[in-house]
Design an enzyme around this catalytic site. Structure first.
Site, PDB file in Angstrom:
ATOM      1  N   ASP A   1      -7.091   3.368 -12.648  1.00 12.37           N
ATOM      2  CA  ASP A   1      -8.355   2.988 -12.041  1.00 12.37           C
ATOM      3  C   ASP A   1      -9.241   4.211 -11.865  1.00 12.37           C
ATOM      4  O   ASP A   1      -8.746   5.319 -11.641  1.00 12.37           O
ATOM      5  CB  ASP A   1      -8.083   2.341 -10.679  1.00 12.37           C
TER       6      ASP A   1
ATOM      7  N   HIS B   1      -9.501  -5.190  -8.134  1.00 14.02           N
ATOM      8  CA  HIS B   1      -9.116  -4.242  -9.182  1.00 14.02           C
ATOM      9  C   HIS B   1      -7.782  -4.666  -9.803  1.00 14.02           C
ATOM     10  O   HIS B   1      -7.598  -4.587 -11.018  1.00 14.02           O
ATOM     11  CB  HIS B   1      -8.987  -2.830  -8.612  1.00 14.02           C
TER      12      HIS B   1
END
Length: 156
Positions: free
Chosen positions: A123, A19
């Protein structure tokens, strides 16, 4: 975009390098368009980013901002990413990593007050960020660092 005011974005990815890396790539792209970037993560993740990524490919203009990792019973000290859990063979502790990151909600709110960004890119796993930012009148953008096929399995 006027030279006197660069749009300031705070970016906060989930604590996994799968990520973090796409977030850094997006940060570099935004930087090339004149944005000011504050990249938030935990101290060990930032150290790893500086050592493994930014050292080989320096990116001036991306400010690394540390958000201390709260301790959670059962999560070993010094574990601040899924990489750390993989290194010790304890991926079963990922839920504790989520729990620790959820405890960052109030410190992150204080950080947003201090940084005063124009918006936050976060995120998908950090579902509390829009609520924290909304209290401060800061818009958010949810950045999903995985492809459509993965998303179809998650939703379907």
């Amino acid at each position: 975009m006027a030279d006197h005011h660069k749009l300031h974005v705070v970016m906060f990815p989930w604590l996994a390098h799968g990520h973090i890396t796409p977030f850094l790539e997006l940060a570099k792209r935004l930087l090339s368009y004149g944005f000011r970037i504050s990249f938030v993560s935990t101290p060990l993740n930032i150290a790893r980013i500086k050592q493994q990524i930014l050292q080989s490919e320096p990116t001036p203009g991306i400010e690394m901002v540390e958000l201390p990792m709260p301790s959670v019973d059962g999560l070993p000290i010094g574990i601040e990413s899924t990489t750390g859990l993989f290194e010790i063979g304890r991926t079963d502790l990922i839920p504790l990593l989520f729990q620790a990151l959820d405890l960052c909600e109030h410190p992150f709110g204080a950080l947003l007050k201090l940084l005063s960004p124009d918006f936050v890119i976060h995120d998908v796993t950090l579902c509390w960020i829009p609520r924290v930012a909304a209290k401060l009148g800061i818009p958010t953008i949810n950045f999903m660092s995985f492809n459509a096929a993965t998303m179809s399995f998650m939703i379907g």
